[in-house]
Scaffold this motif. Structure first.
Motif, PDB file in Angstrom:
ATOM      1  N   HIS B  15      35.772  13.854   2.124  1.00 57.13           N
ATOM      2  CA  HIS B  15      35.138  13.039   3.151  1.00 57.13           C
ATOM      3  C   HIS B  15      33.627  13.141   3.042  1.00 57.13           C
ATOM      4  O   HIS B  15      33.073  14.228   2.813  1.00 57.13           O
ATOM      5  CB  HIS B  15      35.527  13.518   4.564  1.00 57.13           C
ATOM      6  N   VAL B  16      32.948  11.990   3.209  1.00 57.08           N
ATOM      7  CA  VAL B  16      31.479  11.957   3.187  1.00 57.08           C
ATOM      8  C   VAL B  16      31.004  11.422   4.526  1.00 57.08           C
ATOM      9  O   VAL B  16      31.410  10.329   4.949  1.00 57.08           O
ATOM     10  CB  VAL B  16      30.945  11.053   2.046  1.00 57.08           C
ATOM     11  N   VAL B  17      30.164  12.199   5.193  1.00 55.45           N
ATOM     12  CA  VAL B  17      29.659  11.811   6.517  1.00 55.45           C
ATOM     13  C   VAL B  17      28.133  11.827   6.499  1.00 55.45           C
ATOM     14  O   VAL B  17      27.522  12.838   6.135  1.00 55.45           O
ATOM     15  CB  VAL B  17      30.166  12.797   7.601  1.00 55.45           C
ATOM     16  N   LEU B 129      31.470  16.449   2.852  1.00 51.06           N
ATOM     17  CA  LEU B 129      30.070  16.469   2.431  1.00 51.06           C
ATOM     18  C   LEU B 129      29.260  15.807   3.532  1.00 51.06           C
ATOM     19  O   LEU B 129      29.498  14.643   3.886  1.00 51.06           O
ATOM     20  CB  LEU B 129      29.875  15.721   1.109  1.00 51.06           C
ATOM     21  N   LEU B 130      28.332  16.579   4.103  1.00 48.00           N
ATOM     22  CA  LEU B 130      27.448  16.038   5.134  1.00 48.00           C
ATOM     23  C   LEU B 130      26.127  15.646   4.476  1.00 48.00           C
ATOM     24  O   LEU B 130      25.577  16.429   3.694  1.00 48.00           O
ATOM     25  CB  LEU B 130      27.174  17.102   6.214  1.00 48.00           C
ATOM     26  N   VAL B 153      32.452   6.269   1.837  1.00 48.74           N
ATOM     27  CA  VAL B 153      31.655   6.880   2.906  1.00 48.74           C
ATOM     28  C   VAL B 153      32.496   6.741   4.159  1.00 48.74           C
ATOM     29  O   VAL B 153      32.782   5.621   4.595  1.00 48.74           O
ATOM     30  CB  VAL B 153      30.298   6.160   3.098  1.00 48.74           C
ATOM     31  N   ASP B 154      32.934   7.855   4.699  1.00 46.95           N
ATOM     32  CA  ASP B 154      33.805   7.775   5.884  1.00 46.95           C
ATOM     33  C   ASP B 154      33.073   7.176   7.073  1.00 46.95           C
ATOM     34  O   ASP B 154      33.668   6.444   7.864  1.00 46.95           O
ATOM     35  CB  ASP B 154      34.312   9.176   6.244  1.00 46.95           C
ATOM     36  N   GLY B 155      31.814   7.524   7.193  1.00 51.17           N
ATOM     37  CA  GLY B 155      31.061   6.976   8.304  1.00 51.17           C
ATOM     38  C   GLY B 155      29.853   7.824   8.612  1.00 51.17           C
ATOM     39  O   GLY B 155      29.463   8.678   7.809  1.00 51.17           O
ATOM     40  N   ALA B 156      29.268   7.565   9.778  1.00 52.73           N
ATOM     41  CA  ALA B 156      28.050   8.258  10.169  1.00 52.73           C
ATOM     42  C   ALA B 156      28.177   8.795  11.580  1.00 52.73           C
ATOM     43  O   ALA B 156      28.814   8.179  12.442  1.00 52.73           O
ATOM     44  CB  ALA B 156      26.856   7.314  10.089  1.00 52.73           C
ATOM     45  N   VAL B 157      27.560   9.972  11.785  1.00 51.48           N
ATOM     46  CA  VAL B 157      27.343  10.420  13.160  1.00 51.48           C
ATOM     47  C   VAL B 157      25.878  10.195  13.458  1.00 51.48           C
ATOM     48  O   VAL B 157      25.019  10.379  12.585  1.00 51.48           O
ATOM     49  CB  VAL B 157      27.735  11.908  13.400  1.00 51.48           C
ATOM     50  N   LEU B 158      25.618   9.762  14.674  1.00 50.18           N
ATOM     51  CA  LEU B 158      24.239   9.499  15.064  1.00 50.18           C
ATOM     52  C   LEU B 158      23.796  10.522  16.084  1.00 50.18           C
ATOM     53  O   LEU B 158      24.505  10.785  17.056  1.00 50.18           O
ATOM     54  CB  LEU B 158      24.115   8.083  15.638  1.00 50.18           C
TER      55      LEU B 158
END
Lengths: 346, 269
Positions: B15-17, B129-130, B153-158
């Motif tokens: 997973h890529v975040v 992977l962050l 890219v799994d997504g983003a945290v804001l």
């Protein structure tokens, strides 16, 4: 001619500086850039694969950007130019820039302007209570937005139609708008032009220094918070200032301690583990202009678009701000006196 | 220099975040570090890619100093924070001879370096992977997305703080995500109130409620809030593991809860 030579030197210097920085990165082959203004620009073997190769080969990079001279002429009516820099995000550059502008404009005889070159995150419109305002064009250029008769503001925020609009621009486009802000805005006669910058040492910073290279810039105010995590970025910004020969007026330490409103005990929320700005200034021989404590009313004022200095003038933070502003005014007066005497000598 | 990057270094990364903001100084690097430590605490193998070229903060936060970066057949070997290799890190901070030297680069050079970071680091097997990013919506962010396209890219945290000045910038980052097709995994509100250690009075130093309001306004999930905690600040400063030293604290509970929600979100996607 003297100005052109000086400009060539600055561009060549900045390009060489960037290449030497790349050299210092272990494991990456230096671009061995011949220099954008050299005869080999765009033509040497090491230019292969460089994104600027075509531009350099065309000869365009050897010619000075005419905008620099135009900006020089346009800003000839601006007495003092101050950049507000950090290196670190979120330390309070925009907060400080806005309150510096308010404080300087509190003298009705002074004309003050605030230019926001944070293209991706323009906070100034909100902090100055100007959200939703739009820029107008006239025969003499873009009109900035006025907070008061003697306080003008320009930001990309005024060019966006919605608070959700994102400015997803690469470097060259950001540079273009900065050029326009300096060249095409009808600033008029100003006593002070304050430039608020984004964090980092990148396109916006190089561009603002480059485009102001044919004018006199009084200097930069460096903003930090007490922690080493901030200072390590701020030291890079200071190095940047030295490399581009931008004088540093002084350093402001923000978020310097919090006094609990109930029990009045001080907490170091952002601890100065390496001695804070005080130690850094001592190490680098820079003036520490002041240490502004954390005060929830500062964030509140910024959110509401009001001046903290007017809302809570007797707070410890406001008093520190006023002292810092006085130091900056004194510095600018002295620098004007020096420039005048230098002009007289010639 | 602008050839499409081969993302083979990411082949075994599940997973890529991305950790994004839009606003500087809200605690992206702090949250990235703490999420990584919390995920490791929960038994996961984690990597951090620090693409903040101008202000690389993660090496100090993880107390890895300035190690030499080596190459192997599959590319650059990331720096491991422990012998078990449970937390890997790649940052431009490792590559600078002088830690005080500024990286004064325009966009194209930053884009080129990020391409190498993404494609040439031999991450090996990772659960998450962050990717820690600088503030804004510019070259670095576009470069990361362009070069991660071959890999998921799994997504983003804001990350935001409660004030309107902060959420105002994060709204623009949300637009960036929507325009570039990045799934928003949720919003984290940092610096969410300060509880005085002497009298327990809570002060909203950076206003309150902005994170939740932003989540409602934009239809995003609110992952949780992390309070202002001088002990967290100190651990970040000294490069100590907050999740080990203060595992009983409310701050750690908040971070742990956020990391669990994030993990569930990644596993059900």
């Amino acid at each position: 001619m003297r100005q052109n030579v000086s400009f060539f030197k600055k561009v060549k210097f900045m390009w060489t500086y960037m290449c030497k920085t790349l050299e210092s990165i272990r494991g990456f082959v230096c671009c061995n850039c011949p220099g954008t203004t050299s005869e080999q620009a765009g033509k040497s073997a090491s230019c292969q694969g460089c994104p600027n190769q075509k531009l350099c080969a065309s000869g365009a990079t050897k010619a000075p950007d005419p905008a620099i001279a135009e900006i020089g002429a346009k800003l000839a009516t601006v007495k003092h130019k101050i950049l507000v820099l950090s290196g670190k995000g979120g330390v309070g550059k925009s907060t400080f820039s806005a309150h510096l502008a308010h404080a300087l404009a509190s003298d009705n005889t002074k004309e003050v302007a605030l230019l926001d070159v944070d293209i991706c995150g323009p906070s100034i419109p909100r902090i100055m209570g100007l959200e939703g305002e739009q820029v107008h064009q006239s025969g003499s250029g873009w009109s900035p937005v006025y907070v008061d008769d003697n306080l003008a503001v320009m930001s990309i925020g005024f060019l966006l139609s919605s608070p959700d609009d994102a400015v997803i621009w690469r470097g060259p486009k950001k540079n273009g708008i900065i050029k326009q802000f300096l060249r095409d805005v009808d600033w008029g006669e100003l006593d002070y032009l304050i430039v608020d910058t984004p964090p980092g040492t990148s396109d916006e910073h190089l561009s603002i220094v480059q485009y102001l290279s044919s004018t006199h810039v009084d200097g930069a105010i460096i903003i930090t918070t007490p922690q080493e995590v901030s200072l390590q970025d701020v030291r890079k910004e200071i190095r940047f200032c030295h490399k581009v020969k931008l004088p540093i007026i002084g350093v402001v330490e923000n978020m310097s301690g919090f006094v609990c409103p109930k029990c009045k005990t001080t907490s170091q929320i952002f601890p100065p583990t390496s001695g804070g700005a005080e130690q850094m200034c001592a190490d680098l021989n820079l003036p520490l202009l002041g240490k502004v404590p954390l005060d929830p009313r500062i964030a509140q004022s910024c959110d509401e678009g009001k001046s903290f200095l007017s809302e809570v003038p007797d707070s410890p933070a406001a008093k520190v701000y006023q002292n810092i502003v006085q130091s900056i005014q004194d510095y600018c007066s002295n620098s004007l006196t020096e420039e005048q005497s230098t002009t007289l000598k010639h | 220099m602008f050839q499409k990057a081969d993302a083979s270094g990411l082949a075994q990364v599940r997973h890529v975040v991305l950790v994004l903001s839009g606003k500087g100084g809200v605690g992206k690097s702090t949250i990235t570090t703490e999420l990584a430590l919390a995920l490791r605490h929960a038994g996961k193998k984690v990597g951090i890619l620090d693409v903040d070229l101008c202000g690389p903060s993660i090496p100090r936060m993880l107390s890895v100093g300035r190690p030499d970066v080596h190459q192997c057949d599959s590319g650059w070997v990331p720096v491991y924070t422990d012998a078990q290799k449970s937390l890997a890190l790649m940052s431009i901070g490792f590559l600078m001879e002088d830690p005080d030297e500024a990286v004064v680069w325009r966009g194209p050079k930053k884009t080129a370096l990020i391409a190498q970071f993404v494609s040439d680091v031999a991450w090996g097997e990772l659960d998450v992977l962050l990717v820690d990013t600088p503030p804004g919506t510019s070259d670095e962010h576009l470069a990361v997305l362009e070069n991660l396209k071959k890999h998921r890219v799994d997504g983003a945290v804001l990350v935001t703080t409660p004030q309107a000045v902060s959420t105002g910038d994060v709204r623009r980052e949300i637009t960036f995500c929507k325009k570039t097709g990045v799934r928003i995994l949720g919003i984290i509100e940092n610096m969410s109130g300060f509880v005085c250690p002497h009298c327990s009075e809570c002060s909203n130093i950076f206003s309150r409620g902005g994170g939740e309001e932003l989540a409602k306004l934009t239809g995003s999930e609110f992952l949780g809030s992390v309070p202002l905690d001088p002990q967290l600040s100190r651990c970040i400063e000294e490069g100590e593991d907050f999740t080990q030293l203060f595992s009983e604290s409310t701050t750690f509970s908040a971070i742990s809860s956020i990391s669990q929600t994030l993990l569930s979100s990644l596993q059900t996607a």
